[in-house]
Design a protein around this motif. Structure first.
Motif, PDB file in Angstrom:
ATOM      1  N   UNK A 101       0.814  -1.225   0.000  1.00 36.95           N
ATOM      2  CA  UNK A 101       0.000   0.000   0.000  1.00 36.95           C
ATOM      3  C   UNK A 101       0.850   1.279   0.000  1.00 36.95           C
ATOM      4  N   UNK A 102       0.277   2.315  -0.650  1.00 38.37           N
ATOM      5  CA  UNK A 102       1.013   3.552  -0.911  1.00 38.37           C
ATOM      6  C   UNK A 102       1.432   4.339   0.318  1.00 38.37           C
ATOM      7  N   UNK A 103       0.794   4.094   1.467  1.00 43.77           N
ATOM      8  CA  UNK A 103       1.223   4.791   2.687  1.00 43.77           C
ATOM      9  C   UNK A 103       2.362   4.041   3.392  1.00 43.77           C
ATOM     10  N   UNK A 104       2.804   2.936   2.771  1.00 44.86           N
ATOM     11  CA  UNK A 104       3.949   2.168   3.281  1.00 44.86           C
ATOM     12  C   UNK A 104       5.071   2.063   2.242  1.00 44.86           C
ATOM     13  N   UNK A 105       4.727   2.320   0.988  1.00 42.74           N
ATOM     14  CA  UNK A 105       5.709   2.232  -0.105  1.00 42.74           C
ATOM     15  C   UNK A 105       5.827   3.549  -0.878  1.00 42.74           C
ATOM     16  N   UNK A 106       5.231   4.613  -0.339  1.00 43.14           N
ATOM     17  CA  UNK A 106       5.107   5.853  -1.097  1.00 43.14           C
ATOM     18  C   UNK A 106       6.421   6.473  -1.551  1.00 43.14           C
ATOM     19  N   UNK A 107       7.477   6.304  -0.744  1.00 40.37           N
ATOM     20  CA  UNK A 107       8.778   6.888  -1.114  1.00 40.37           C
ATOM     21  C   UNK A 107       9.692   5.873  -1.797  1.00 40.37           C
ATOM     22  N   UNK A 108       9.163   4.709  -2.132  1.00 40.67           N
ATOM     23  CA  UNK A 108      10.006   3.661  -2.728  1.00 40.67           C
ATOM     24  C   UNK A 108      10.746   4.134  -3.976  1.00 40.67           C
ATOM     25  N   UNK A 109      10.031   4.840  -4.856  1.00 43.30           N
ATOM     26  CA  UNK A 109      10.660   5.235  -6.124  1.00 43.30           C
ATOM     27  C   UNK A 109      11.894   6.097  -5.867  1.00 43.30           C
ATOM     28  N   UNK A 110      11.834   6.963  -4.835  1.00 41.46           N
ATOM     29  CA  UNK A 110      12.992   7.791  -4.509  1.00 41.46           C
ATOM     30  C   UNK A 110      14.103   6.953  -3.861  1.00 41.46           C
ATOM     31  N   UNK A 111      13.732   6.063  -2.963  1.00 39.11           N
ATOM     32  CA  UNK A 111      14.725   5.214  -2.293  1.00 39.11           C
ATOM     33  C   UNK A 111      15.432   4.279  -3.276  1.00 39.11           C
ATOM     34  N   UNK A 112      14.704   3.839  -4.291  1.00 45.96           N
ATOM     35  CA  UNK A 112      15.222   2.810  -5.199  1.00 45.96           C
ATOM     36  C   UNK A 112      16.516   3.241  -5.898  1.00 45.96           C
ATOM     37  N   UNK A 113      16.747   4.539  -5.992  1.00 44.28           N
ATOM     38  CA  UNK A 113      17.962   5.031  -6.651  1.00 44.28           C
ATOM     39  C   UNK A 113      19.216   4.712  -5.850  1.00 44.28           C
ATOM     40  N   UNK A 114      19.071   4.566  -4.524  1.00 44.88           N
ATOM     41  CA  UNK A 114      20.255   4.387  -3.673  1.00 44.88           C
ATOM     42  C   UNK A 114      20.163   3.189  -2.743  1.00 44.88           C
ATOM     43  N   UNK A 129       0.459  -5.104 -10.357  1.00 46.72           N
ATOM     44  CA  UNK A 129      -0.947  -5.190 -10.765  1.00 46.72           C
ATOM     45  C   UNK A 129      -1.684  -3.871 -10.527  1.00 46.72           C
ATOM     46  N   UNK A 130      -1.337  -3.181  -9.432  1.00 45.80           N
ATOM     47  CA  UNK A 130      -2.030  -1.935  -9.083  1.00 45.80           C
ATOM     48  C   UNK A 130      -1.288  -0.694  -9.576  1.00 45.80           C
ATOM     49  N   UNK A 131      -0.224  -0.924 -10.377  1.00 47.69           N
ATOM     50  CA  UNK A 131       0.503   0.206 -10.961  1.00 47.69           C
ATOM     51  C   UNK A 131       1.119   1.140  -9.933  1.00 47.69           C
ATOM     52  N   UNK A 132       1.686   0.593  -8.874  1.00 51.95           N
ATOM     53  CA  UNK A 132       2.302   1.416  -7.834  1.00 51.95           C
ATOM     54  C   UNK A 132       3.795   1.562  -8.118  1.00 51.95           C
ATOM     55  N   UNK A 133       4.348   2.763  -7.936  1.00 52.40           N
ATOM     56  CA  UNK A 133       5.762   2.982  -8.251  1.00 52.40           C
ATOM     57  C   UNK A 133       6.715   2.386  -7.212  1.00 52.40           C
ATOM     58  N   UNK A 134       7.886   1.936  -7.685  1.00 54.46           N
ATOM     59  CA  UNK A 134       8.949   1.495  -6.780  1.00 54.46           C
ATOM     60  C   UNK A 134       8.839   0.094  -6.247  1.00 54.46           C
ATOM     61  N   UNK A 135       8.427  -0.881  -7.081  1.00 55.61           N
ATOM     62  CA  UNK A 135       8.407  -2.266  -6.580  1.00 55.61           C
ATOM     63  C   UNK A 135       9.819  -2.738  -6.222  1.00 55.61           C
ATOM     64  N   UNK A 136       9.915  -3.592  -5.200  1.00 51.46           N
ATOM     65  CA  UNK A 136      11.218  -4.071  -4.744  1.00 51.46           C
ATOM     66  C   UNK A 136      11.915  -4.930  -5.779  1.00 51.46           C
ATOM     67  N   UNK A 137      13.262  -4.965  -5.692  1.00 54.04           N
ATOM     68  CA  UNK A 137      14.035  -5.792  -6.628  1.00 54.04           C
ATOM     69  C   UNK A 137      14.255  -7.199  -6.092  1.00 54.04           C
ATOM     70  N   UNK A 138      14.121  -7.355  -4.777  1.00 55.45           N
ATOM     71  CA  UNK A 138      14.380  -8.655  -4.165  1.00 55.45           C
ATOM     72  C   UNK A 138      13.122  -9.120  -3.446  1.00 55.45           C
ATOM     73  N   UNK A 139      12.697 -10.357  -3.752  1.00 54.51           N
ATOM     74  CA  UNK A 139      11.490 -10.893  -3.124  1.00 54.51           C
ATOM     75  C   UNK A 139      11.794 -12.238  -2.474  1.00 54.51           C
ATOM     76  N   UNK A 140      10.851 -12.683  -1.649  1.00 54.17           N
ATOM     77  CA  UNK A 140      10.990 -13.980  -0.979  1.00 54.17           C
ATOM     78  C   UNK A 140       9.602 -14.590  -0.845  1.00 54.17           C
ATOM     79  N   UNK A 141       9.559 -15.849  -0.414  1.00 50.52           N
ATOM     80  CA  UNK A 141       8.276 -16.528  -0.271  1.00 50.52           C
ATOM     81  C   UNK A 141       7.928 -16.815   1.189  1.00 50.52           C
ATOM     82  N   UNK A 142       8.838 -17.457   1.922  1.00 47.87           N
ATOM     83  CA  UNK A 142       8.543 -17.828   3.312  1.00 47.87           C
ATOM     84  C   UNK A 142       9.281 -16.962   4.321  1.00 47.87           C
TER      85      UNK A 142
END
Ligand SMILES: [Zn+2]
Length: 293
Positions: A101-114, A129-142
């Motif tokens: 959600x955007x109130x938890x990832x809102x600054x991601x696009x700016x952070x992603x540069x560094x 899917x929801x077109x939110x900016x700054x998705x993470x580059x590293x993901x996990x499952x468990x």
């Protein structure tokens, strides 16, 4: 009979705890967003709502860099960076998101540069899917960990709830967790009361499975919990939240069993003792989920 009475007493105790803690906010200025030290190496930049102050940001300081949890709103990027600088000269190396959600990832696009951004695989998929900016580059499952400066910070997937990609961030050495919006508490800075949000549409959440997810969190060894929004909590308060979620599920199931319809939710589901003033329609998703055979 005795068991029933004991359960009743536990429920009463839980409600008393809710009332006692209701409206509890950090000491000092109400709704202060000043960075606050919780333990050696762990700080919180408070957030009370989805709009003005965003979610709670956790700041884990190490000798080799800083690990930040969640990034509030785009307009608060500089505020987060400045507040982290006030407690450490180290760079922010990792940003861990509790969910999309955007109130938890809102600054991601700016952070992603560094900064490297990590999140659950489903949270990333939800961002795309929801077109939110700054998705993470590293993901996990468990489960995955970040090791930095002799410190381990764990990201754990403990089941569906608010969404299908909620990470619980576990600072095991400090006996602290950041729960994201799997737990919310108290009031928004505008003065209204926070309620748990079951994001069925954009997040594939589950009010039904949420209780078991909270039970998994409660199995962790911690004494301090940073909720998604609201004041820092004790483990006992997380237990109170879990019990309220179970009560809500039971009341919805009882309504459905008695032939109640969606239009009966507002009049027939008791909420005042839970102190969760849900907006009209907010529980329709739970009705649908519990109506499924
Ligand atoms: Zn959320």
């Amino acid at each position: 009979m005795r068991k029933v009475f004991a359960v009743f007493l536990v429920a009463l105790g839980a409600l008393a705890a809710v009332r006692g803690a209701g409206g509890q906010q950090p000491k000092g200025a109400p709704f202060s967003t000043a960075i606050m030290k919780l333990k050696d190496g762990l700080y919180v930049i408070p957030g009370y709502d989805g709009a003005a102050t965003g979610g709670n940001v956790a700041v884990r300081v190490t000798s080799e860099g800083v690990i930040v949890v969640d990034s509030k709103l785009p307009v608060l990027y500089n505020d987060i960076v400045d507040k982290v600088k006030s407690v450490s000269s180290q760079p922010i190396k990792y940003l861990l998101n509790t969910h999309q959600h955007g109130d938890h990832t809102g600054s991601n696009a700016q952070f992603l540069k560094t900064t490297e951004i990590l999140m659950h695989r489903n949270a990333r998929a939800n961002m795309i899917r929801n077109n939110l900016p700054g998705p993470g580059r590293i993901v996990y499952t468990d489960q995955q960990s970040v090791f930095l400066g002799g410190v381990e910070v764990q990201m754990r997937y403990m089941g569906r709830g608010h969404t299908n990609g909620d990470s619980v961030i576990y600072f095991a050495d400090l006996r602290a967790v950041h729960t994201g919006d799997l737990v919310v508490w108290g009031k928004r800075s505008q003065g209204t009361t926070l309620t748990p949000v079951m994001d069925y549409a954009a997040g594939s959440g589950s009010g039904k499975e949420w209780v078991a997810t909270l039970d998994n969190i409660l199995k962790l060894d911690f004494d301090t919990a940073i909720p998604g929004h609201g004041p820092v909590l004790t483990k006992a308060q997380v237990q109170v939240f879990r019990n309220k979620m179970q009560t809500l599920n039971e009341r919805m199931a009882a309504l459905i069993k008695s032939g109640g319809r969606k239009t009966d939710i507002a009049s027939r589901i008791r909420l005042d003792d839970l102190d969760w003033p849900f907006q009209a329609g907010a529980l329709d998703g739970l009705f649908d989920e519990l109506s499924k055979p």
